[in-house]
Design an enzyme around this catalytic site. Structure first.
Site, PDB file in Angstrom:
ATOM      1  N   GLY A  50      39.057  14.717 -15.129  1.00  0.00           N
ATOM      2  CA  GLY A  50      38.428  15.015 -13.900  1.00  0.00           C
ATOM      3  C   GLY A  50      38.196  16.618 -13.310  1.00  0.00           C
ATOM      4  N   ALA A  74      51.125  10.528 -12.924  1.00  0.00           N
ATOM      5  CA  ALA A  74      50.707  10.907 -11.554  1.00  0.00           C
ATOM      6  C   ALA A  74      50.563  12.477 -11.898  1.00  0.00           C
ATOM      7  CB  ALA A  74      51.931  10.856 -10.717  1.00  0.00           C
ATOM      8  N   GLY A  76      47.839  14.178 -10.974  1.00  0.00           N
ATOM      9  CA  GLY A  76      47.414  15.036 -10.034  1.00  0.00           C
ATOM     10  C   GLY A  76      46.187  15.616 -10.073  1.00  0.00           C
ATOM     11  N   LEU A  77      45.384  15.135 -11.100  1.00  0.00           N
ATOM     12  CA  LEU A  77      43.893  15.883 -11.479  1.00  0.00           C
ATOM     13  C   LEU A  77      44.196  17.244 -11.744  1.00  0.00           C
ATOM     14  CD1 LEU A  77      42.235  13.590  -8.786  1.00  0.00           C
ATOM     15  CD2 LEU A  77      41.648  13.663 -11.240  1.00  0.00           C
ATOM     16  N   CYS A 134      40.064   9.009  -5.388  1.00  0.00           N
ATOM     17  CA  CYS A 134      40.240  10.223  -4.870  1.00  0.00           C
ATOM     18  C   CYS A 134      40.603  10.103  -3.322  1.00  0.00           C
ATOM     19  CB  CYS A 134      39.177  11.218  -4.659  1.00  0.00           C
ATOM     20  SG  CYS A 134      38.671  11.920  -6.509  1.00  0.00           S
ATOM     21  N   GLY A 249      43.372  -0.630 -21.459  1.00  0.00           N
ATOM     22  CA  GLY A 249      44.068  -1.391 -22.431  1.00  0.00           C
ATOM     23  C   GLY A 249      43.456  -1.440 -23.821  1.00  0.00           C
TER      24      GLY A 249
END
Length: 308
Positions: A50, A74, A76-77, A134, A249
């Site tokens: 991202g 997590a 957080g980009l 987002c 997956g």
């Protein structure tokens, strides 16, 4: 893998892939990190992590945790920002030999449009993938992907700013009706849909009585979410006429064929890249042999052929 090109066409724009096996954003870095493990040009396409207009540090540690048959994250980009990506990452990628797809992160439709416009003017980018998971800061932090209206606004903003670049929209499974969101994105001009992003989850440590992630809540990915992803792809492909890329997956060539069977045109390999850095390369290479094993002469013959 031999040449087995996949053409994704929708709303007047087209993306041609080398083959149906791409990498998933956030699991393959910028692509450069994986060059020791295989030939990037052997993949169907590379989806970079991202990207935002300005660099982001991401969330505090710990931000990744292993779970049964999966992984919570997590992150957080965290990313280097547009300028650094264009100057130091993109030029080193074999973009003439493999489609490079940039995943976009922003907090408003206007910001999405600004970033899309900058990327559209940059040589070497084959398509954009819009992360509608987002947070929408103007609407209290709720995800763009949780509202059909907001998903359509973001999609339209990117489409209008992206010139002729194909626009993929990455759908979240954390919604009441994923088909409603899919239809809204199709109506707003999306070329194709990436399906799905991570499933919201959390983990705790009984001994310390603390969450596994500093952010407490994160996104669950890996084999644990494959049944959810298959269901979402099956539902979405029956609801829209634009192509769908299956994600969730995928760690074997058989997984690829299952997603094609329920209607996907291509797939993205994600968490498997973190467990085995050569996973995407091996899956792409093994796919023709696996097709032969199951008597599948072409993916077009298999696609959407699930017997109900």
């Amino acid at each position: 893998m031999g040449k087995q090109r996949i053409t994704l066409s929708g709303n007047g724009r087209t993306l041609v892939l080398n083959n149906p096996v791409l990498t998933a954003s956030g699991t393959f870095g910028y692509g450069l990190e994986y060059t020791p493990f295989g030939n990037l040009a052997s993949l169907g396409g590379i989806v970079a992590k991202g990207l935002s207009l300005l660099p982001r540090q991401g969330n505090p540690m710990p931000r990744i945790a292993e779970t049964p048959s999966g992984m919570l994250n997590a992150v957080g980009l965290q990313n280097c920002g547009f300028d650094e990506f264009v100057k130091r990452k993109l030029p080193k990628l074999p973009h003439k030999d493999v489609p490079v797809i940039v995943n976009l992160y922003a907090t408003s439709p206007a910001e999405f449009a600004e970033l899309a416009g900058k990327l559209a003017a940059t040589e070497g980018i084959a398509a954009l993938e819009v992360n509608i998971s987002c947070p929408n800061v103007k609407e209290g932090g709720s995800s763009f992907g949780q509202s059909a209206t907001m998903a359509a606004k973001v999609t339209e903003a990117v489409v209008n700013a992206s010139g002729t670049l194909p626009v993929l929209v990455k759908l979240s499974p954390n919604v009441t009706s994923i088909t409603e969101i899919a239809k809204a994105c199709e109506g707003a001009g999306a070329t194709a849909l990436s399906c799905i992003n991570t499933v919201t989850g959390m983990g705790v440590d009984l001994q310390s009585k603390r969450p596994l992630l500093a952010n407490v809540i994160g996104g669950l990915s890996g084999p644990a979410i494959k049944p959810i992803a298959l269901r979402c792809v099956w539902e979405v492909t029956r609801a829209v006429s634009i192509p769908v890329i299956g994600i969730g997956g995928i760690s074997t060539p058989e997984d690829v064929l299952e997603f094609i069977l329920v209607g996907a045109s291509a797939v993205q390999v994600g968490t498997a890249n973190i467990a085995l850095p050569d996973a995407a390369f091996r899956i792409a290479e093994a796919l023709p042999h696996t097709m032969h094993k199951y008597g599948i002469s072409s993916l077009d013959e298999l696609r959407g052929g699930l017997k109900i």
